[in-house]
Design a protein around this motif. Structure first.
Motif, PDB file in Angstrom:
ATOM      1  N   LYS A  17       0.840  -1.204   0.000  1.00 50.00           N
ATOM      2  CA  LYS A  17       0.000   0.000   0.000  1.00 50.00           C
ATOM      3  C   LYS A  17       0.872   1.250   0.000  1.00 50.00           C
ATOM      4  O   LYS A  17       0.572   2.222  -0.701  1.00 50.00           O
ATOM      5  CB  LYS A  17      -0.961  -0.007   1.196  1.00 50.00           C
ATOM      6  CG  LYS A  17      -2.078  -1.030   1.048  1.00 50.00           C
ATOM      7  CD  LYS A  17      -3.213  -0.857   2.024  1.00 50.00           C
ATOM      8  CE  LYS A  17      -2.907  -1.144   3.425  1.00 50.00           C
ATOM      9  NZ  LYS A  17      -4.077  -1.142   4.326  1.00 50.00           N
ATOM     10  N   GLN A  18       1.981   1.213   0.754  1.00 48.73           N
ATOM     11  CA  GLN A  18       2.892   2.361   0.785  1.00 48.73           C
ATOM     12  C   GLN A  18       3.581   2.521  -0.568  1.00 48.73           C
ATOM     13  O   GLN A  18       3.683   3.636  -1.089  1.00 48.73           O
ATOM     14  CB  GLN A  18       3.927   2.182   1.891  1.00 48.73           C
ATOM     15  CG  GLN A  18       4.857   3.366   2.024  1.00 48.73           C
ATOM     16  CD  GLN A  18       5.841   3.191   3.161  1.00 48.73           C
ATOM     17  OE1 GLN A  18       5.967   2.125   3.748  1.00 48.73           O
ATOM     18  NE2 GLN A  18       6.550   4.257   3.478  1.00 48.73           N
ATOM     19  N   LEU A  22      -1.018   4.558  -1.785  1.00 42.36           N
ATOM     20  CA  LEU A  22      -2.450   4.593  -1.488  1.00 42.36           C
ATOM     21  C   LEU A  22      -2.739   5.466  -0.270  1.00 42.36           C
ATOM     22  O   LEU A  22      -1.979   5.443   0.712  1.00 42.36           O
ATOM     23  CB  LEU A  22      -2.980   3.184  -1.221  1.00 42.36           C
ATOM     24  CG  LEU A  22      -2.967   2.216  -2.396  1.00 42.36           C
ATOM     25  CD1 LEU A  22      -3.487   0.845  -1.956  1.00 42.36           C
ATOM     26  CD2 LEU A  22      -3.785   2.746  -3.548  1.00 42.36           C
ATOM     27  N   ASP A  91      -6.657   0.465   7.220  1.00 40.28           N
ATOM     28  CA  ASP A  91      -5.629   0.981   8.121  1.00 40.28           C
ATOM     29  C   ASP A  91      -6.230   1.381   9.457  1.00 40.28           C
ATOM     30  O   ASP A  91      -5.517   1.452  10.463  1.00 40.28           O
ATOM     31  CB  ASP A  91      -4.957   2.208   7.486  1.00 40.28           C
ATOM     32  CG  ASP A  91      -4.277   1.857   6.175  1.00 40.28           C
ATOM     33  OD1 ASP A  91      -3.410   0.961   6.187  1.00 40.28           O
ATOM     34  OD2 ASP A  91      -4.633   2.451   5.140  1.00 40.28           O
TER      35      ASP A  91
END
Length: 129
Positions: A17-18, A22, A91
């Protein structure tokens, strides 16, 4: 030569995701009696630049998909599994509403067991408070 050990699936997901850049993903939890409030929370979170996932079915409202009690029970189980997957993907969790039922309480406990931050639109209903 030594290579780093791959991380947990959760660590891999966070890394991907990093890498993809995102925005934070927030999952909305709460009783479906608060669907209107969930929609408003979705708008606020989206405006703040977050990706939002939330319940997609309100089984308290009539619909042909859950008109048969046997089908409805099986669907409820599948939707519970789907929502836990949304919690794993997210998250953080946003709990909407001024009431916490058994299902929402279990979702909060599940999110916390995964070390997900949990926010409340009504902090006074936080079961750990």
């Amino acid at each position: 030569m030594s290579y780093p050990q791959p991380g947990t699936p959760e660590e891999k997901l966070a890394d991907v995701k990093q890498q993809l850049g995102l925005p934070r993903i927030v999952v909305i939890c709460g009783s479906t009696r608060f669907m209107t409030e969930m929609t408003e929370a979705d708008l606020r979170e989206t405006k703040a630049g977050r990706i939002v996932v939330k319940p997609g079915c309100d089984m308290k409202s009539p619909h042909e998909f859950w008109s048969d009690p046997v089908d409805a029970e099986a669907l409820k189980v599948r939707l519970g599994e789907l929502h836990r997957a949304k919690i794993r993907l997210a998250d953080e969790v946003l709990v909407v509403g001024d009431y916490i039922g058994d299902s929402t309480r279990a979702e909060i406990a599940y999110a916390r067991s995964l070390d997900k931050p949990v926010r409340f639109t009504h902090p006074e209903v936080d079961p750990s408070a």
